[in-house]
Design a protein around this motif. Structure first.
Motif, PDB file in Angstrom:
ATOM      1  N   HIS A   1     -15.370  22.177   8.243  1.00 42.77           N
ATOM      2  CA  HIS A   1     -14.728  20.937   7.574  1.00 42.77           C
ATOM      3  C   HIS A   1     -14.197  21.147   6.559  1.00 42.77           C
ATOM      4  O   HIS A   1     -12.979  20.902   6.130  1.00 42.77           O
ATOM      5  N   VAL A   2     -15.069  21.803   5.500  1.00 45.50           N
ATOM      6  CA  VAL A   2     -14.201  22.535   4.458  1.00 45.50           C
ATOM      7  C   VAL A   2     -13.341  23.186   4.470  1.00 45.50           C
ATOM      8  O   VAL A   2     -12.358  23.301   3.661  1.00 45.50           O
ATOM      9  N   THR A   3     -13.449  24.234   5.287  1.00 50.94           N
ATOM     10  CA  THR A   3     -12.358  25.020   5.766  1.00 50.94           C
ATOM     11  C   THR A   3     -11.299  24.554   6.224  1.00 50.94           C
ATOM     12  O   THR A   3     -10.116  25.028   5.471  1.00 50.94           O
ATOM     13  N   ARG A   4     -11.203  23.617   6.895  1.00 53.02           N
ATOM     14  CA  ARG A   4     -10.014  23.063   7.303  1.00 53.02           C
ATOM     15  C   ARG A   4      -9.405  22.298   6.159  1.00 53.02           C
ATOM     16  O   ARG A   4      -8.204  22.208   6.100  1.00 53.02           O
ATOM     17  N   ALA A   5     -10.132  21.524   5.123  1.00 52.98           N
ATOM     18  CA  ALA A   5      -9.736  20.884   4.176  1.00 52.98           C
ATOM     19  C   ALA A   5      -8.935  21.770   3.091  1.00 52.98           C
ATOM     20  O   ALA A   5      -8.007  21.469   2.719  1.00 52.98           O
ATOM     21  N   LEU A   6      -9.676  22.846   2.990  1.00 56.53           N
ATOM     22  CA  LEU A   6      -8.750  24.047   2.013  1.00 56.53           C
ATOM     23  C   LEU A   6      -7.818  24.625   2.701  1.00 56.53           C
ATOM     24  O   LEU A   6      -6.728  24.911   1.947  1.00 56.53           O
ATOM     25  N   ARG A   7      -7.444  24.473   3.987  1.00 54.29           N
ATOM     26  CA  ARG A   7      -6.394  24.962   4.736  1.00 54.29           C
ATOM     27  C   ARG A   7      -5.277  24.025   4.604  1.00 54.29           C
ATOM     28  O   ARG A   7      -3.980  24.355   4.177  1.00 54.29           O
ATOM     29  N   LYS A   8      -5.664  22.689   4.574  1.00 54.75           N
ATOM     30  CA  LYS A   8      -4.652  21.769   4.290  1.00 54.75           C
ATOM     31  C   LYS A   8      -4.204  21.730   3.129  1.00 54.75           C
ATOM     32  O   LYS A   8      -2.950  21.283   2.716  1.00 54.75           O
ATOM     33  N   ALA A   9      -5.054  22.125   2.109  1.00 56.94           N
ATOM     34  CA  ALA A   9      -4.670  22.202   0.591  1.00 56.94           C
ATOM     35  C   ALA A   9      -3.642  23.581   0.323  1.00 56.94           C
ATOM     36  O   ALA A   9      -3.264  23.517  -0.866  1.00 56.94           O
ATOM     37  N   GLY A  10      -3.616  24.341   1.471  1.00 59.85           N
ATOM     38  CA  GLY A  10      -2.643  25.544   1.087  1.00 59.85           C
ATOM     39  C   GLY A  10      -3.556  26.746   0.937  1.00 59.85           C
ATOM     40  O   GLY A  10      -2.840  27.789   0.488  1.00 59.85           O
TER      41      GLY A  10
END
Length: 230
Positions: A174-183
Protein backbone atom coordinates in the motif's frame (compact mmCIF):
# COMPACT_ATOMS: atom_id res chain seq x y z
CA UNK A 1 27.56 -54.90 31.39
CA UNK A 2 25.91 -51.56 31.88
CA UNK A 3 24.95 -49.60 28.78
CA UNK A 4 26.95 -46.47 28.09
CA UNK A 5 25.21 -43.14 28.43
CA UNK A 6 25.58 -41.30 25.12
CA UNK A 7 23.68 -38.23 26.19
CA UNK A 8 25.52 -34.94 26.11
CA UNK A 9 25.83 -32.80 29.25
CA UNK A 10 23.86 -29.56 29.38
CA UNK A 11 25.71 -26.46 28.18
CA UNK A 12 27.58 -24.65 30.92
CA UNK A 13 27.72 -20.89 31.14
CA UNK A 14 31.05 -19.11 31.07
CA UNK A 15 32.20 -17.08 34.07
CA UNK A 16 33.79 -14.42 31.88
CA UNK A 17 30.67 -13.41 29.97
CA UNK A 18 29.78 -10.46 32.19
CA UNK A 19 29.76 -7.37 29.92
CA UNK A 20 30.19 -5.02 32.89
CA UNK A 21 33.86 -6.01 33.33
CA UNK A 22 34.91 -3.71 30.48
CA UNK A 23 36.19 -0.31 31.59
CA UNK A 24 37.87 2.74 30.10
CA UNK A 25 41.51 3.04 31.10
CA UNK A 26 42.94 6.54 30.53
CA UNK A 27 46.17 6.79 28.59
CA UNK A 28 49.32 8.44 29.92
CA UNK A 29 48.77 11.49 27.72
CA UNK A 30 45.15 11.82 28.89
CA UNK A 31 46.21 11.57 32.53
CA UNK A 32 48.78 14.30 31.94
CA UNK A 33 46.28 16.61 30.21
CA UNK A 34 43.62 16.03 32.88
CA UNK A 35 45.82 17.85 35.43
CA UNK A 36 46.38 20.86 33.15
CA UNK A 37 44.56 24.10 33.99
CA UNK A 38 44.52 25.30 30.36
CA UNK A 39 44.35 23.42 27.07
CA UNK A 40 44.76 24.56 23.50
CA UNK A 41 41.97 23.96 21.05
CA UNK A 42 43.96 21.23 19.30
CA UNK A 43 44.69 19.45 22.59
CA UNK A 44 41.05 19.70 23.64
CA UNK A 45 39.76 18.27 20.35
CA UNK A 46 42.38 15.52 20.41
CA UNK A 47 41.43 14.56 23.97
CA UNK A 48 37.71 14.51 23.14
CA UNK A 49 38.38 12.42 20.04
CA UNK A 50 40.36 9.87 22.07
CA UNK A 51 37.61 9.77 24.70
CA UNK A 52 34.98 9.19 22.03
CA UNK A 53 36.98 6.33 20.52
CA UNK A 54 37.46 4.71 23.92
CA UNK A 55 33.77 5.11 24.75
CA UNK A 56 32.80 3.57 21.39
CA UNK A 57 35.08 0.61 22.06
CA UNK A 58 33.55 0.22 25.53
CA UNK A 59 30.03 0.22 24.07
CA UNK A 60 31.05 -2.40 21.50
CA UNK A 61 32.54 -4.60 24.22
CA UNK A 62 29.33 -4.28 26.24
CA UNK A 63 27.18 -5.08 23.20
CA UNK A 64 29.07 -8.22 22.23
CA UNK A 65 29.28 -9.24 25.87
CA UNK A 66 25.49 -9.04 26.13
CA UNK A 67 25.17 -10.99 22.87
CA UNK A 68 27.33 -13.82 24.24
CA UNK A 69 25.35 -13.78 27.48
CA UNK A 70 22.10 -13.98 25.48
CA UNK A 71 23.42 -16.95 23.47
CA UNK A 72 24.28 -18.80 26.68
CA UNK A 73 20.88 -18.09 28.20
CA UNK A 74 19.14 -19.23 25.01
CA UNK A 75 21.23 -22.40 24.91
CA UNK A 76 20.25 -23.24 28.49
CA UNK A 77 16.58 -22.47 27.80
CA UNK A 78 16.57 -24.58 24.63
CA UNK A 79 18.29 -27.42 26.46
CA UNK A 80 15.75 -27.35 29.27
CA UNK A 81 12.55 -27.01 27.20
CA UNK A 82 13.61 -28.25 23.75
CA UNK A 83 16.19 -31.01 23.22
CA UNK A 84 16.99 -32.43 26.64
CA UNK A 85 17.53 -36.22 26.20
CA UNK A 86 16.14 -36.88 29.67
CA UNK A 87 12.75 -35.57 28.55
CA UNK A 88 12.80 -37.99 25.59
CA UNK A 89 13.76 -40.95 27.79
CA UNK A 90 11.03 -40.20 30.33
CA UNK A 91 8.38 -38.94 27.92
CA UNK A 92 5.71 -41.45 29.01
CA UNK A 93 6.30 -40.87 32.70
CA UNK A 94 6.22 -37.11 32.22
CA UNK A 95 2.86 -37.23 30.47
CA UNK A 96 1.36 -39.44 33.17
CA UNK A 97 2.77 -37.24 35.90
CA UNK A 98 1.47 -34.06 34.33
CA UNK A 99 4.87 -32.50 33.60
CA UNK A 100 4.62 -28.80 32.74
CA UNK A 101 6.89 -29.25 29.71
CA UNK A 102 4.45 -31.69 28.02
CA UNK A 103 1.11 -30.05 28.67
CA UNK A 104 -1.37 -29.40 25.89
CA UNK A 105 -2.88 -26.01 25.14
CA UNK A 106 -5.68 -25.07 27.51
CA UNK A 107 -7.79 -23.65 24.68
CA UNK A 108 -10.86 -25.80 23.94
CA UNK A 109 -10.27 -28.13 20.99
CA UNK A 110 -6.58 -27.22 20.54
CA UNK A 111 -4.13 -30.16 20.53
CA UNK A 112 -0.94 -28.14 20.19
CA UNK A 113 1.74 -28.18 22.87
CA UNK A 114 1.61 -25.33 25.37
CA UNK A 115 4.47 -22.84 25.45
CA UNK A 116 6.90 -22.78 28.33
CA UNK A 117 5.68 -21.10 31.53
CA UNK A 118 2.11 -20.79 30.22
CA UNK A 119 -0.94 -22.98 29.60
CA UNK A 120 -1.50 -21.89 25.97
CA UNK A 121 0.21 -22.45 22.64
CA UNK A 122 1.51 -19.61 20.47
CA UNK A 123 -1.74 -19.43 18.51
CA UNK A 124 -3.82 -18.93 21.67
CA UNK A 125 -1.24 -17.13 23.85
CA UNK A 126 -3.42 -13.98 23.93
CA UNK A 127 -5.95 -15.96 25.99
CA UNK A 128 -3.48 -15.84 28.87
CA UNK A 129 -4.33 -12.71 30.86
CA UNK A 130 -1.00 -12.80 32.72
CA UNK A 131 1.32 -12.80 29.70
CA UNK A 132 3.03 -9.52 28.74
CA UNK A 133 5.11 -10.56 25.71
CA UNK A 134 2.52 -10.66 22.92
CA UNK A 135 -0.18 -8.45 21.45
CA UNK A 136 -2.68 -8.83 18.61
CA UNK A 137 -2.14 -7.78 14.99
CA UNK A 138 -4.20 -4.63 14.37
CA UNK A 139 -4.65 -5.01 10.60
CA UNK A 140 -8.30 -4.37 9.70
CA UNK A 141 -9.63 -7.29 7.64
CA UNK A 142 -13.18 -5.99 7.17
CA UNK A 143 -15.54 -3.38 8.56
CA UNK A 144 -18.73 -4.37 10.37
CA UNK A 145 -21.55 -2.57 12.14
CA UNK A 146 -20.16 -3.57 15.53
CA UNK A 147 -16.74 -2.23 14.59
CA UNK A 148 -13.70 -3.13 12.49
CA UNK A 149 -12.62 -6.78 12.48
CA UNK A 150 -8.86 -7.10 12.94
CA UNK A 151 -6.46 -9.95 12.26
CA UNK A 152 -5.76 -10.73 15.92
CA UNK A 153 -2.74 -12.95 15.25
CA UNK A 154 -0.27 -12.86 18.19
CA UNK A 155 2.90 -10.87 17.58
CA UNK A 156 5.64 -9.63 19.89
CA UNK A 157 4.65 -6.55 21.89
CA UNK A 158 7.79 -4.72 20.71
CA UNK A 159 6.79 -5.10 17.03
CA UNK A 160 6.31 -1.77 15.26
CA UNK A 161 3.99 -1.32 13.44
CA UNK A 162 1.61 -3.73 15.17
CA UNK A 163 1.24 -6.05 12.18
CA UNK A 164 2.01 -9.71 11.56
CA UNK A 165 4.37 -10.71 8.76
CA UNK A 166 1.65 -11.23 6.13
CA UNK A 167 -0.14 -7.96 6.79
CA UNK A 168 3.10 -6.02 7.12
CA UNK A 169 3.93 -7.05 3.56
CA UNK A 170 0.46 -5.88 2.47
CA UNK A 171 1.02 -2.56 4.20
CA UNK A 172 4.33 -2.21 2.37
CA UNK A 173 2.52 -2.72 -0.93
CA UNK A 174 0.00 0.00 0.00
CA UNK A 175 2.86 2.38 0.81
CA UNK A 176 4.51 1.53 -2.52
CA UNK A 177 1.31 2.38 -4.41
CA UNK A 178 0.98 5.66 -2.51
CA UNK A 179 4.57 6.60 -3.32
CA UNK A 180 4.05 5.78 -7.00
CA UNK A 181 0.98 8.03 -7.05
CA UNK A 182 3.15 10.76 -5.53
CA UNK A 183 5.57 10.44 -8.46
CA UNK A 184 8.23 8.21 -6.91
CA UNK A 185 9.37 5.14 -8.84
CA UNK A 186 9.78 2.39 -6.26
CA UNK A 187 10.75 -1.01 -7.64
CA UNK A 188 11.10 -3.06 -4.44
CA UNK A 189 8.87 -2.80 -1.39
CA UNK A 190 11.49 -4.57 0.77
CA UNK A 191 13.98 -1.73 0.34
CA UNK A 192 11.75 1.22 1.07
CA UNK A 193 13.31 4.28 2.63
CA UNK A 194 10.79 7.06 1.89
CA UNK A 195 11.05 10.45 3.47
CA UNK A 196 8.37 11.22 6.01
CA UNK A 197 7.23 14.45 4.37
CA UNK A 198 6.57 12.58 1.10
CA UNK A 199 4.20 10.15 2.83
CA UNK A 200 2.47 12.98 4.69
CA UNK A 201 2.04 14.94 1.46
CA UNK A 202 0.48 11.91 -0.25
CA UNK A 203 -1.96 11.34 2.63
CA UNK A 204 -2.92 15.03 2.58
CA UNK A 205 -3.49 14.84 -1.17
CA UNK A 206 -5.76 11.81 -0.78
CA UNK A 207 -7.75 13.49 2.02
CA UNK A 208 -8.19 16.66 -0.04
CA UNK A 209 -9.34 14.67 -3.07
CA UNK A 210 -11.93 12.87 -0.93
CA UNK A 211 -13.18 16.21 0.44
CA UNK A 212 -13.50 17.66 -3.07
CA UNK A 213 -15.46 14.62 -4.18
CA UNK A 214 -17.75 14.95 -1.15
CA UNK A 215 -18.34 18.66 -1.90
CA UNK A 216 -19.25 17.92 -5.51
CA UNK A 217 -21.64 15.23 -4.37
CA UNK A 218 -23.28 17.60 -1.89
CA UNK A 219 -23.64 20.35 -4.53
CA UNK A 220 -25.23 17.87 -6.89
CA UNK A 221 -27.72 16.78 -4.21
CA UNK A 222 -28.59 20.41 -3.38
CA UNK A 223 -29.18 21.20 -7.07
CA UNK A 224 -31.51 18.21 -7.40
CA UNK A 225 -33.50 19.30 -4.31
CA UNK A 226 -33.89 22.85 -5.68
CA UNK A 227 -35.15 21.52 -9.01
CA UNK A 228 -37.67 19.24 -7.32
CA UNK A 229 -38.82 22.13 -5.09
CA UNK A 230 -39.49 24.34 -8.12
Amino acid sequence: MAAKNNTLPPPSSSKNDDPSTSAITPSQEDAYLSRASHLTRQELLHRRSQRLKELTKCYKDHYWGFMEHLKIQYREYYWKYGVSPFKQDNEVAAVEGGDDNNRRCASVGCKLKAMALTSFCHLHILSDSKQRLYKACTYVIKSAQAGPITCGKPILRSTTPSLCTVHFQKAQKHVTRALRKAGLNVTSSSKLAPKFHVIVAEYVRQIQSKRRAARKDNKHKVAIKEETAD
